[in-house]
Design a protein around this motif. Sequence first.
Motif, PDB file in Angstrom:
ATOM      1  N   GLY A 232       0.786  -1.213   0.000  1.00  0.00           N
ATOM      2  CA  GLY A 232       0.000   0.000   0.000  1.00  0.00           C
ATOM      3  C   GLY A 232       0.826   1.273   0.000  1.00  0.00           C
ATOM      4  O   GLY A 232       2.033   1.282  -0.210  1.00  0.00           O
ATOM      5  N   ASP A 233       0.153   2.383   0.269  1.00  0.00           N
ATOM      6  CA  ASP A 233       0.739   3.712   0.229  1.00  0.00           C
ATOM      7  C   ASP A 233       1.707   3.905   1.393  1.00  0.00           C
ATOM      8  O   ASP A 233       1.368   3.604   2.544  1.00  0.00           O
ATOM      9  CB  ASP A 233      -0.385   4.753   0.311  1.00  0.00           C
ATOM     10  N   PRO A 234       2.917   4.432   1.145  1.00  0.00           N
ATOM     11  CA  PRO A 234       3.882   4.610   2.240  1.00  0.00           C
ATOM     12  C   PRO A 234       3.374   5.505   3.359  1.00  0.00           C
ATOM     13  O   PRO A 234       3.634   5.231   4.536  1.00  0.00           O
ATOM     14  CB  PRO A 234       5.092   5.240   1.541  1.00  0.00           C
ATOM     15  N   ARG A 235       2.663   6.566   3.017  1.00  0.00           N
ATOM     16  CA  ARG A 235       2.169   7.473   4.064  1.00  0.00           C
ATOM     17  C   ARG A 235       1.192   6.755   4.985  1.00  0.00           C
ATOM     18  O   ARG A 235       1.276   6.865   6.211  1.00  0.00           O
ATOM     19  CB  ARG A 235       1.494   8.688   3.427  1.00  0.00           C
ATOM     20  N   THR A 236       0.255   6.023   4.390  1.00  0.00           N
ATOM     21  CA  THR A 236      -0.745   5.308   5.194  1.00  0.00           C
ATOM     22  C   THR A 236      -0.075   4.238   6.053  1.00  0.00           C
ATOM     23  O   THR A 236      -0.398   4.076   7.240  1.00  0.00           O
ATOM     24  CB  THR A 236      -1.796   4.669   4.272  1.00  0.00           C
ATOM     25  N   ALA A 237       0.884   3.520   5.457  1.00  0.00           N
ATOM     26  CA  ALA A 237       1.565   2.456   6.200  1.00  0.00           C
ATOM     27  C   ALA A 237       2.358   3.032   7.368  1.00  0.00           C
ATOM     28  O   ALA A 237       2.342   2.472   8.475  1.00  0.00           O
ATOM     29  CB  ALA A 237       2.494   1.684   5.261  1.00  0.00           C
ATOM     30  N   TRP A 238       3.042   4.158   7.153  1.00  0.00           N
ATOM     31  CA  TRP A 238       3.841   4.734   8.229  1.00  0.00           C
ATOM     32  C   TRP A 238       2.954   5.313   9.321  1.00  0.00           C
ATOM     33  O   TRP A 238       3.237   5.162  10.516  1.00  0.00           O
ATOM     34  CB  TRP A 238       4.791   5.787   7.671  1.00  0.00           C
ATOM     35  N   ALA A 239       1.870   5.965   8.951  1.00  0.00           N
ATOM     36  CA  ALA A 239       0.951   6.513   9.954  1.00  0.00           C
ATOM     37  C   ALA A 239       0.378   5.401  10.825  1.00  0.00           C
ATOM     38  O   ALA A 239       0.277   5.534  12.054  1.00  0.00           O
ATOM     39  CB  ALA A 239      -0.164   7.299   9.268  1.00  0.00           C
ATOM     40  N   ARG A 240       0.005   4.298  10.195  1.00  0.00           N
ATOM     41  CA  ARG A 240      -0.518   3.158  10.960  1.00  0.00           C
ATOM     42  C   ARG A 240       0.561   2.594  11.878  1.00  0.00           C
ATOM     43  O   ARG A 240       0.287   2.232  13.031  1.00  0.00           O
ATOM     44  CB  ARG A 240      -1.033   2.088   9.987  1.00  0.00           C
ATOM     45  N   HIS A 241       1.784   2.525  11.379  1.00  0.00           N
ATOM     46  CA  HIS A 241       2.890   2.003  12.179  1.00  0.00           C
ATOM     47  C   HIS A 241       3.147   2.890  13.397  1.00  0.00           C
ATOM     48  O   HIS A 241       3.373   2.387  14.507  1.00  0.00           O
ATOM     49  CB  HIS A 241       4.139   1.921  11.306  1.00  0.00           C
ATOM     50  N   VAL A 242       3.116   4.193  13.197  1.00  0.00           N
ATOM     51  CA  VAL A 242       3.323   5.124  14.315  1.00  0.00           C
ATOM     52  C   VAL A 242       2.256   4.930  15.381  1.00  0.00           C
ATOM     53  O   VAL A 242       2.546   4.880  16.585  1.00  0.00           O
ATOM     54  CB  VAL A 242       3.334   6.578  13.798  1.00  0.00           C
ATOM     55  N   LEU A 243       1.014   4.807  14.973  1.00  0.00           N
ATOM     56  CA  LEU A 243      -0.078   4.649  15.932  1.00  0.00           C
ATOM     57  C   LEU A 243      -0.022   3.301  16.650  1.00  0.00           C
ATOM     58  O   LEU A 243      -0.344   3.214  17.842  1.00  0.00           O
ATOM     59  CB  LEU A 243      -1.419   4.792  15.221  1.00  0.00           C
ATOM     60  N   ARG A 266      -1.809   4.484  19.812  1.00  0.00           N
ATOM     61  CA  ARG A 266      -3.258   4.500  19.583  1.00  0.00           C
ATOM     62  C   ARG A 266      -4.010   4.224  20.885  1.00  0.00           C
ATOM     63  O   ARG A 266      -5.006   4.894  21.204  1.00  0.00           O
ATOM     64  CB  ARG A 266      -3.614   3.445  18.533  1.00  0.00           C
ATOM     65  N   GLN A 267      -3.531   3.248  21.658  1.00  0.00           N
ATOM     66  CA  GLN A 267      -4.184   2.945  22.939  1.00  0.00           C
ATOM     67  C   GLN A 267      -4.038   4.097  23.917  1.00  0.00           C
ATOM     68  O   GLN A 267      -4.955   4.366  24.709  1.00  0.00           O
ATOM     69  CB  GLN A 267      -3.574   1.670  23.518  1.00  0.00           C
ATOM     70  N   TRP A 268      -2.908   4.778  23.871  1.00  0.00           N
ATOM     71  CA  TRP A 268      -2.713   5.926  24.760  1.00  0.00           C
ATOM     72  C   TRP A 268      -3.723   7.025  24.440  1.00  0.00           C
ATOM     73  O   TRP A 268      -4.325   7.621  25.335  1.00  0.00           O
ATOM     74  CB  TRP A 268      -1.281   6.438  24.597  1.00  0.00           C
ATOM     75  N   ILE A 269      -3.935   7.277  23.146  1.00  0.00           N
ATOM     76  CA  ILE A 269      -4.939   8.276  22.760  1.00  0.00           C
ATOM     77  C   ILE A 269      -6.312   7.883  23.288  1.00  0.00           C
ATOM     78  O   ILE A 269      -7.051   8.706  23.852  1.00  0.00           O
ATOM     79  CB  ILE A 269      -4.974   8.426  21.229  1.00  0.00           C
ATOM     80  N   ARG A 270      -6.676   6.623  23.110  1.00  0.00           N
ATOM     81  CA  ARG A 270      -8.024   6.183  23.477  1.00  0.00           C
ATOM     82  C   ARG A 270      -8.236   6.147  24.984  1.00  0.00           C
ATOM     83  O   ARG A 270      -9.341   6.432  25.465  1.00  0.00           O
ATOM     84  CB  ARG A 270      -8.280   4.795  22.882  1.00  0.00           C
ATOM     85  N   SER A 271      -7.190   5.804  25.731  1.00  0.00           N
ATOM     86  CA  SER A 271      -7.353   5.727  27.187  1.00  0.00           C
ATOM     87  C   SER A 271      -7.175   7.079  27.870  1.00  0.00           C
ATOM     88  O   SER A 271      -7.789   7.350  28.909  1.00  0.00           O
ATOM     89  CB  SER A 271      -6.353   4.728  27.773  1.00  0.00           C
ATOM     90  N   GLY A 272      -6.305   7.913  27.319  1.00  0.00           N
ATOM     91  CA  GLY A 272      -6.033   9.206  27.933  1.00  0.00           C
ATOM     92  C   GLY A 272      -5.303   9.114  29.254  1.00  0.00           C
ATOM     93  O   GLY A 272      -5.237  10.089  30.010  1.00  0.00           O
ATOM     94  N   ALA A 273      -4.736   7.946  29.574  1.00  0.00           N
ATOM     95  CA  ALA A 273      -4.072   7.745  30.865  1.00  0.00           C
ATOM     96  C   ALA A 273      -2.601   7.409  30.630  1.00  0.00           C
ATOM     97  O   ALA A 273      -2.254   6.718  29.669  1.00  0.00           O
ATOM     98  CB  ALA A 273      -4.764   6.622  31.630  1.00  0.00           C
ATOM     99  N   PRO A 274      -1.727   7.894  31.516  1.00  0.00           N
ATOM    100  CA  PRO A 274      -1.971   8.689  32.730  1.00  0.00           C
ATOM    101  C   PRO A 274      -2.299  10.142  32.451  1.00  0.00           C
ATOM    102  O   PRO A 274      -2.700  10.876  33.341  1.00  0.00           O
ATOM    103  CB  PRO A 274      -0.637   8.564  33.473  1.00  0.00           C
TER     104      PRO A 274
END
Length: 439
Positions: A232-243, A266-274
Motif C-alpha cells: 500500500g501507500d507509504p504514508r498510510t503504512a507509516w501513519a498506521r505504524h506510528v499509531l 493508539r491505545q494511549w490516545i483512546r485511554s487518555g491515561a496517565p
Amino acid sequence: MSDSVSGCTDIAAVTEPEVEALVKGICFKTGPPRTLGVEVEWLVHELHAPRLPVSPERLEAAYAALRTVPLRSALTVEPGGQLELSSLPAASLTECIGTVSADLDAVRAVLRAQGLGLVGLGHDPWHPPRRYLREPRYDAMEAYLDRTGPAGRRMMCASASVQVCLDAGYEEPGPLGHGRRWWLAHTLGAVLVAAFANSPVALDRATGWRSTRQLLWTEIGPGRAGAPASDGDPRTAWARHVLDSPVMCIRRDDGPWEVPEGLTFRQWIRSGAPRPPTRADLDYHISTLFPPVRPRGHLELRMIDAQPGDDGWIVPLAVTAALFDDAQAAETAYRAVKPLAERSEGLPAPHNPLWTAAARDALADPELHEAAVACFGTALEALPRLGAGPRVTGAVAAYLDRYVRKGRCPADDLLDRLDGAAPAGSPPRTTAHGKDIRQ
C-alpha cells in the motif's frame, strides 16, 4: 542515533485522525530531490591503546573542548559516549562531503590533543556496553529495551553507523517518485547492509554475523526497530505504524519518566491515561522508532555500519546518493534489486530472510553479491553526473575493486585479522549455511 525532537510545545491532546494527518503531512514532504545529508557516528578510543576503555572523565574533558569548536555540522554525543556529526542539508554531494570532512578534521585535531581518536566500526569489538550519558530519556530507553534482552543496551552504547538522508522524492510515480524511493530504500537497503557490513566481532569473538549491529536491530523487535508493512501507500503504512507501535516512555517534568508496557500510541490516545498525549508526545514517540528507513520529511537510511578509515564514510554516502538521485541510476538499481524482493517473503525489513542473509553472510551471498556489483558499477557511472570529482569516484572505484567484486566487505578484513590471532587448530568460522568464510 541522533533522535532530537521538534521542540513542539503544544499542550492540546491529539486525536487519531489528527495523528494520521500530521504523520502523512510531515513525514513525506515530496518534491524534486535537491538536498542530501549524512550523519556519521564514531566510537571514541584511546589513541595509543585502543583496547583500553576511555574513562568518563576523559570523555567529558574531550567533549567540553569540542563544544568550543565552530562546526557547520551538529555535534552530539550518544548514550555510550559515541560521537556523531550530522550535516545540514546540502545542495550537492560535493558540498556535503566538503563540509563534513572539514568538521571531522577539526574534531580529530581536538581529540588528538586529548590523546583520543575516532574509530569506524559498526560495533565495539572489545568492550561491553557502558552508559556514558545519564539523562531521563536514556534511563527510560534502557529500561524499555532491557525487557527484550541485551541487544538494546549494546545498540545504545556500543554501535555506530553512517546514516544517509535523502529527499522523499516526487509525488508522481517514476524512478524518483516517493513510492519508488521508499520501496528501493527497503530492498536496496539489504544490499547496503551487505556491502558495508563492518561489525563481525564482540568481546574479541566472532559473532557469526558480518553486521552484528544489524543483528541487534533485529533482536530489538519489529515494533521498535522494524519497518511498516510494505503493502500500500507509504504514508498510510507509516501513519498506521506510528499509531500501533509501543510507547517507549511518558515524559514527566519531575522524577523518572514512566515506561509503560505494551501501550501503543493508539491505545494511549483512546485511554487518555496517565494523561492525554499531545503533539509534543507524538513528535517524541516518532523519534523513538528506529526502522531501517525512517521518514522525517526526508528519508533517513539507517542500515549502514560505520566504516573504516578517516574517509570511509564517503563511499556509502556517494553510492547511495547516486543510486537514488540520478534518475538513470535509480532505474538501473531498481531492476538490479527487484529479483531480491521475493526473498523478503512479504515481511517488513529487517525481520525477513533477505535482510537476515545480508547481515549474516554479506556479499558471500551470491544474489546479494551480483546485485551489489551491478549497483556499485551503476553508481560509479552516475557520480560524475552528480558533480562528483576524482576523490569521490576514485574512492568508490577502489571499494568496488577491493571488496564488492571479490564478494567481500570490511567485516571480512576484521575476521581475517581475528583468524590470524586465533590459536593453531582452532575450528573454522562458518556461515549459517556451513561455508567456511575464510575461503
